[in-house]
Design a protein around this motif. Structure first.
Motif, PDB file in Angstrom:
ATOM      1  N   THR A   1       0.854  -1.187   0.000  1.00 36.23           N
ATOM      2  CA  THR A   1       0.000   0.000   0.000  1.00 36.23           C
ATOM      3  C   THR A   1       0.888   1.234   0.000  1.00 36.23           C
ATOM      4  N   CYS A   2       0.658   2.123  -0.959  1.00 39.78           N
ATOM      5  CA  CYS A   2       1.419   3.373  -1.046  1.00 39.78           C
ATOM      6  C   CYS A   2       0.498   4.555  -0.793  1.00 39.78           C
ATOM      7  N   MET A   3       1.036   5.574  -0.123  1.00 43.85           N
ATOM      8  CA  MET A   3       0.289   6.776   0.219  1.00 43.85           C
ATOM      9  C   MET A   3       1.144   8.006  -0.046  1.00 43.85           C
ATOM     10  N   PRO A   4       0.553   9.114  -0.502  1.00 45.74           N
ATOM     11  CA  PRO A   4       1.346  10.317  -0.754  1.00 45.74           C
ATOM     12  C   PRO A   4       1.759  11.053   0.518  1.00 45.74           C
ATOM     13  N   ASP A   5       1.148  10.694   1.652  1.00 42.48           N
ATOM     14  CA  ASP A   5       1.444  11.345   2.927  1.00 42.48           C
ATOM     15  C   ASP A   5       1.542  10.276   4.014  1.00 42.48           C
ATOM     16  N   THR A   6       2.487  10.448   4.932  1.00 40.07           N
ATOM     17  CA  THR A   6       2.517   9.589   6.109  1.00 40.07           C
ATOM     18  C   THR A   6       1.500  10.105   7.120  1.00 40.07           C
ATOM     19  N   MET A   7       1.566  11.396   7.392  1.00 40.48           N
ATOM     20  CA  MET A   7       0.582  12.081   8.220  1.00 40.48           C
ATOM     21  C   MET A   7      -0.165  13.031   7.286  1.00 40.48           C
ATOM     22  N   PRO A   8      -1.417  13.333   7.567  1.00 43.97           N
ATOM     23  CA  PRO A   8      -2.192  14.167   6.636  1.00 43.97           C
ATOM     24  C   PRO A   8      -1.449  15.431   6.196  1.00 43.97           C
ATOM     25  N   GLY A   9      -1.264  15.566   4.888  1.00 40.14           N
ATOM     26  CA  GLY A   9      -0.700  16.766   4.293  1.00 40.14           C
ATOM     27  C   GLY A   9       0.800  16.939   4.407  1.00 40.14           C
ATOM     28  N   ASP A  10       1.536  15.932   4.921  1.00 38.19           N
ATOM     29  CA  ASP A  10       2.971  16.150   5.111  1.00 38.19           C
ATOM     30  C   ASP A  10       3.810  15.880   3.868  1.00 38.19           C
ATOM     31  N   GLY A  11       3.244  15.270   2.844  1.00 40.57           N
ATOM     32  CA  GLY A  11       3.979  15.025   1.600  1.00 40.57           C
ATOM     33  C   GLY A  11       5.067  13.977   1.717  1.00 40.57           C
ATOM     34  N   ALA A  12       5.126  13.265   2.839  1.00 38.38           N
ATOM     35  CA  ALA A  12       6.139  12.231   3.055  1.00 38.38           C
ATOM     36  C   ALA A  12       5.580  10.890   2.576  1.00 38.38           C
TER      37      ALA A  12
END
Length: 178
Positions: A63-74
């Motif tokens: 599973t890939c996500m554009p953010d680790t925490m909401p809005g962090d871009g990590a």
């Protein structure tokens, strides 16, 4: 200027469709950013989650996500063990690693770092042990396998993050910070 109702509706539809197209472009950018967290051999067939919603159904268990925490871009890509750990963290629940779990953050977390000891630090950038890491791999292992590994991010190699918590894992830098 006088418009007929058909012309007015055509203009409104055009504006709405253009806005929809922009939303699609933003979603495509977020998906691409999520995929950039891991090698293509993993991310190309991974499930993509954006803002808590599955936007691409994958087939390889990652599973890939554009953010680790909401809005962090990590951006990050996680195997199933890491997804379970992230779920436990999100609920501040206990977690015990069974097996070995992997997570990629090949874009690093520059600008979105954390406290190296406290995943719930209220203001991590003010933490005495604040750390940002360039491109890295994270490995979750049973606690006994962490013994003997430093928790010093400046050691120049792998180190333990969040060592005194149920979310302890090994950080493995794979490239220098630009």
């Amino acid at each position: 200027m006088k418009f007929r109702s058909g012309q007015l509706w055509a203009m409104v539809a055009g504006v709405l469709m253009a806005g929809h197209g922009m939303a699609d472009d933003i979603l495509e950018q977020r998906v691409a950013h999520a995929r950039s967290a891991a090698p293509d051999t993993i991310s190309a067939n991974a499930t993509i989650v954006v803002d808590g919603k599955v936007v691409v159904e994958g087939s390889n268990g990652w599973t890939c996500m554009p953010d680790t925490m909401p809005g962090d871009g990590a951006a990050m890509c996680n195997d199933s063990i890491w997804m379970k750990m992230m779920g436990a963290m999100g609920g501040k629940k206990d977690f015990r690693v069974e097996g070995v779990g992997f997570s990629y953050m090949l874009q690093g977390d520059i600008g979105a770092g954390v406290s190296n000891s406290d995943p719930f630090h209220p203001n991590p950038k003010s933490a005495a042990d604040y750390v940002e890491t360039g491109p890295h791999l994270m490995i979750a292992v049973p606690r006994e396998l962490l013994e003997g590994i430093t928790d010093d991010p400046a050691s120049g190699g792998p180190y333990v993050m969040w060592g005194d918590t149920p979310y302890a894992h090994i950080m493995v830098p794979v490239a220098d910070i630009d």
